[in-house]
Design a protein around this motif. Structure first.
Motif, PDB file in Angstrom:
ATOM      1  N   VAL A  93       0.833  -1.198   0.000  1.00  0.00           N
ATOM      2  CA  VAL A  93       0.000   0.000   0.000  1.00  0.00           C
ATOM      3  C   VAL A  93       0.871   1.253   0.000  1.00  0.00           C
ATOM      4  CG1 VAL A  93      -1.726   1.319   1.293  1.00  0.00           C
ATOM      5  CG2 VAL A  93      -1.975  -1.161   1.046  1.00  0.00           C
ATOM      6  N   GLU A  94       2.010   1.196   0.675  1.00  0.00           N
ATOM      7  CA  GLU A  94       2.942   2.318   0.655  1.00  0.00           C
ATOM      8  C   GLU A  94       3.511   2.524  -0.742  1.00  0.00           C
ATOM      9  OE1 GLU A  94       3.605   4.685   2.928  1.00  0.00           O
ATOM     10  OE2 GLU A  94       1.891   3.745   3.921  1.00  0.00           O
ATOM     11  N   ARG A  95       3.602   1.455  -1.523  1.00  0.00           N
ATOM     12  CA  ARG A  95       4.061   1.595  -2.912  1.00  0.00           C
ATOM     13  C   ARG A  95       3.058   2.410  -3.730  1.00  0.00           C
ATOM     14  NH1 ARG A  95       6.015  -4.646  -4.205  1.00  0.00           N
ATOM     15  NH2 ARG A  95       7.461  -4.810  -2.432  1.00  0.00           N
ATOM     16  N   VAL A  96       1.793   2.203  -3.449  1.00  0.00           N
ATOM     17  CA  VAL A  96       0.757   2.986  -4.133  1.00  0.00           C
ATOM     18  C   VAL A  96       0.874   4.456  -3.731  1.00  0.00           C
ATOM     19  CG1 VAL A  96      -1.722   3.339  -4.413  1.00  0.00           C
ATOM     20  CG2 VAL A  96      -0.796   1.011  -4.298  1.00  0.00           C
ATOM     21  N   ARG A  97       1.096   4.705  -2.460  1.00  0.00           N
ATOM     22  CA  ARG A  97       1.254   6.083  -1.988  1.00  0.00           C
ATOM     23  C   ARG A  97       2.458   6.745  -2.669  1.00  0.00           C
ATOM     24  NH1 ARG A  97      -1.254   7.368   2.482  1.00  0.00           N
ATOM     25  NH2 ARG A  97      -1.130   5.197   3.152  1.00  0.00           N
ATOM     26  N   VAL A 140      -1.510  -2.101  -8.644  1.00  0.00           N
ATOM     27  CA  VAL A 140      -2.749  -2.335  -7.886  1.00  0.00           C
ATOM     28  C   VAL A 140      -2.971  -3.829  -7.683  1.00  0.00           C
ATOM     29  CG1 VAL A 140      -5.260  -2.053  -7.920  1.00  0.00           C
ATOM     30  CG2 VAL A 140      -3.782  -0.164  -8.650  1.00  0.00           C
ATOM     31  N   ALA A 141      -2.606  -4.622  -8.672  1.00  0.00           N
ATOM     32  CA  ALA A 141      -2.778  -6.077  -8.554  1.00  0.00           C
ATOM     33  C   ALA A 141      -1.922  -6.659  -7.438  1.00  0.00           C
ATOM     34  CB  ALA A 141      -2.448  -6.752  -9.882  1.00  0.00           C
ATOM     35  N   THR A 142      -0.768  -6.052  -7.167  1.00  0.00           N
ATOM     36  CA  THR A 142       0.054  -6.550  -6.052  1.00  0.00           C
ATOM     37  C   THR A 142      -0.642  -6.313  -4.714  1.00  0.00           C
ATOM     38  OG1 THR A 142       1.295  -4.462  -5.798  1.00  0.00           O
ATOM     39  CG2 THR A 142       2.188  -6.093  -7.329  1.00  0.00           C
ATOM     40  N   VAL A 143      -1.415  -5.235  -4.647  1.00  0.00           N
ATOM     41  CA  VAL A 143      -2.196  -4.977  -3.426  1.00  0.00           C
ATOM     42  C   VAL A 143      -3.282  -6.035  -3.281  1.00  0.00           C
ATOM     43  CG1 VAL A 143      -3.602  -3.279  -2.190  1.00  0.00           C
ATOM     44  CG2 VAL A 143      -1.714  -2.509  -3.645  1.00  0.00           C
ATOM     45  N   ALA A 144      -3.918  -6.367  -4.412  1.00  0.00           N
ATOM     46  CA  ALA A 144      -4.945  -7.410  -4.384  1.00  0.00           C
ATOM     47  C   ALA A 144      -4.344  -8.754  -3.991  1.00  0.00           C
ATOM     48  CB  ALA A 144      -5.616  -7.507  -5.750  1.00  0.00           C
ATOM     49  N   ALA A 145      -3.155  -9.063  -4.519  1.00  0.00           N
ATOM     50  CA  ALA A 145      -2.513 -10.339  -4.207  1.00  0.00           C
ATOM     51  C   ALA A 145      -2.159 -10.450  -2.732  1.00  0.00           C
ATOM     52  CB  ALA A 145      -1.257 -10.505  -5.066  1.00  0.00           C
ATOM     53  N   ALA A 146      -1.928  -9.310  -2.104  1.00  0.00           N
ATOM     54  CA  ALA A 146      -1.632  -9.312  -0.673  1.00  0.00           C
ATOM     55  C   ALA A 146      -2.893  -9.349   0.171  1.00  0.00           C
ATOM     56  CB  ALA A 146      -0.801  -8.069  -0.324  1.00  0.00           C
ATOM     57  N   GLY A 147      -4.063  -9.415  -0.477  1.00  0.00           N
ATOM     58  CA  GLY A 147      -5.329  -9.468   0.250  1.00  0.00           C
ATOM     59  C   GLY A 147      -5.755  -8.144   0.843  1.00  0.00           C
ATOM     60  N   ARG A 148      -5.256  -7.032   0.262  1.00  0.00           N
ATOM     61  CA  ARG A 148      -5.535  -5.734   0.874  1.00  0.00           C
ATOM     62  C   ARG A 148      -6.318  -4.791  -0.031  1.00  0.00           C
ATOM     63  NH1 ARG A 148      -0.563  -3.173   3.844  1.00  0.00           N
ATOM     64  NH2 ARG A 148      -2.285  -1.824   4.480  1.00  0.00           N
ATOM     65  N   LEU A 149      -6.850  -5.306  -1.140  1.00  0.00           N
ATOM     66  CA  LEU A 149      -7.635  -4.451  -2.027  1.00  0.00           C
ATOM     67  C   LEU A 149      -9.114  -4.651  -1.741  1.00  0.00           C
ATOM     68  CD1 LEU A 149      -7.017  -2.425  -4.310  1.00  0.00           C
ATOM     69  CD2 LEU A 149      -7.545  -4.250  -5.936  1.00  0.00           C
ATOM     70  N   LYS A 193      -9.936   4.317   0.892  1.00  0.00           N
ATOM     71  CA  LYS A 193     -11.195   3.777   0.365  1.00  0.00           C
ATOM     72  C   LYS A 193     -10.960   2.511  -0.452  1.00  0.00           C
ATOM     73  CE  LYS A 193     -15.671   4.198  -0.335  1.00  0.00           C
ATOM     74  NZ  LYS A 193     -16.640   4.151   0.792  1.00  0.00           N
ATOM     75  N   LEU A 194      -9.811   2.419  -1.103  1.00  0.00           N
ATOM     76  CA  LEU A 194      -9.544   1.298  -2.007  1.00  0.00           C
ATOM     77  C   LEU A 194      -8.898   0.099  -1.322  1.00  0.00           C
ATOM     78  CD1 LEU A 194      -8.111   3.228  -5.102  1.00  0.00           C
ATOM     79  CD2 LEU A 194     -10.460   2.430  -4.745  1.00  0.00           C
ATOM     80  N   THR A 195      -8.335   0.300  -0.147  1.00  0.00           N
ATOM     81  CA  THR A 195      -7.545  -0.761   0.485  1.00  0.00           C
ATOM     82  C   THR A 195      -8.068  -1.139   1.864  1.00  0.00           C
ATOM     83  OG1 THR A 195      -5.971   0.806   1.494  1.00  0.00           O
ATOM     84  CG2 THR A 195      -5.488   0.044  -0.748  1.00  0.00           C
ATOM     85  N   ARG A 196      -7.535  -2.248   2.344  1.00  0.00           N
ATOM     86  CA  ARG A 196      -7.845  -2.710   3.700  1.00  0.00           C
ATOM     87  C   ARG A 196      -6.578  -2.660   4.549  1.00  0.00           C
ATOM     88  NH1 ARG A 196     -10.040  -7.136   0.566  1.00  0.00           N
ATOM     89  NH2 ARG A 196     -12.327  -6.999   0.404  1.00  0.00           N
ATOM     90  N   PRO A 197      -6.732  -2.500   5.865  1.00  0.00           N
ATOM     91  CA  PRO A 197      -5.550  -2.539   6.733  1.00  0.00           C
ATOM     92  C   PRO A 197      -4.891  -3.916   6.686  1.00  0.00           C
ATOM     93  CG  PRO A 197      -7.454  -1.619   7.877  1.00  0.00           C
ATOM     94  CD  PRO A 197      -7.971  -2.221   6.601  1.00  0.00           C
ATOM     95  N   ALA A 198      -3.614  -3.939   6.950  1.00  0.00           N
ATOM     96  CA  ALA A 198      -2.896  -5.217   7.016  1.00  0.00           C
ATOM     97  C   ALA A 198      -3.384  -6.012   8.218  1.00  0.00           C
ATOM     98  CB  ALA A 198      -1.396  -4.978   7.110  1.00  0.00           C
ATOM     99  N   ARG A 199      -3.509  -7.307   8.042  1.00  0.00           N
ATOM    100  CA  ARG A 199      -3.934  -8.160   9.147  1.00  0.00           C
ATOM    101  C   ARG A 199      -2.796  -8.335  10.149  1.00  0.00           C
ATOM    102  NH1 ARG A 199      -7.108 -13.206   6.198  1.00  0.00           N
ATOM    103  NH2 ARG A 199      -8.844 -11.981   5.311  1.00  0.00           N
ATOM    104  N   ALA A 200      -3.165  -8.290  11.400  1.00  0.00           N
ATOM    105  CA  ALA A 200      -2.158  -8.523  12.444  1.00  0.00           C
ATOM    106  C   ALA A 200      -1.759  -9.983  12.410  1.00  0.00           C
ATOM    107  CB  ALA A 200      -2.734  -8.161  13.801  1.00  0.00           C
TER     108      ALA A 200
END
Length: 206
Positions: A93-97, A140-149, A193-200
């Motif tokens: 997500v920081e990569r998107v920022r 953006v797909a890398t964010v989805a692959a990490a389960g955060r989109l 709005k587009l992402t989810r927080p990282a899971r602990a």
């Protein structure tokens, strides 16, 4: 027995001259587009600036539309080359920022290129432009692959580009200062709005 390595042949003088001619023409086009726009672009003026004749321009690029498309492609290629030198954060997500900030910074540093890339009279997608947008989609797909989109990749990519372009256009036009709080607020609100927080991480049971 291993094959002998291929010997790279040096560029012939004619090839070097042809490449230099193409570069001179494109430099002239970019200069003129920045001052007169696509509608005001005249092949004769291009020739006068590049020191060539109209048949030379048509030989290398075809018609005026193809010439402008090539100039636009050069701008997209320069934009993508600059992005490759960034050191990527570990967090997706920081990569998107980071990509958002780079986009705005590039537009601010190269306003003529940016106008040529995105503010054409009749928008046409060029190969390098399509490749650049596809690169944003892969990010953006890398964010989805990490389960955060939080939304589909295509929708997130379009929304992210909309926010980037809107902020950059306002900065270039002078309606917003480059470091205006609104730019960061739009960036962060869009990403939130587009992402989810990282899971602990789960704690192991003993």
């Amino acid at each position: 027995m291993a094959a002998a390595p291929a010997v790279r042949q040096p560029a012939r003088p004619r090839d070097r001259a042809s490449a230099a001619t193409r570069r001179a023409i494109l430099d002239a086009v970019e200069h003129l587009l920045a001052s007169v726009g696509e509608e005001g672009l005249n092949i004769r003026e291009v020739c006068a600036h590049a020191g060539v004749t109209p048949p030379t321009v048509y030989h290398h690029f075809g018609d005026k539309a193809a010439l402008v498309d090539r100039a636009v492609d050069d701008c997209f290629a320069a934009f993508d080359r600059g992005s490759h030198h960034r050191r990527l954060p570990a967090d997706v997500v920081e990569r998107v920022r980071q990509a958002f900030d780079y986009y705005v910074a590039y537009g601010r540093a190269h306003p003529e290129h940016y106008r040529l890339m995105f503010q054409r009279v009749a928008p046409r997608r060029t190969p390098a432009g399509a490749a650049s947008y596809a690169g944003l989609g892969r990010l953006v797909a890398t964010v989805a692959a990490a389960g955060r989109l939080a939304v589909p990749v295509e929708d997130a990519t379009a929304a992210l580009w909309t926010a980037m372009h809107g902020a950059t256009s306002l900065v270039i036009a002078g309606y917003l200062m480059p470091r205006a709080p609104a730019v960061g607020l739009v960036r962060d609100a869009t990403i939130a709005k587009l992402t989810r927080p990282a899971r602990a991480p789960r704690r192991s049971r003993r």
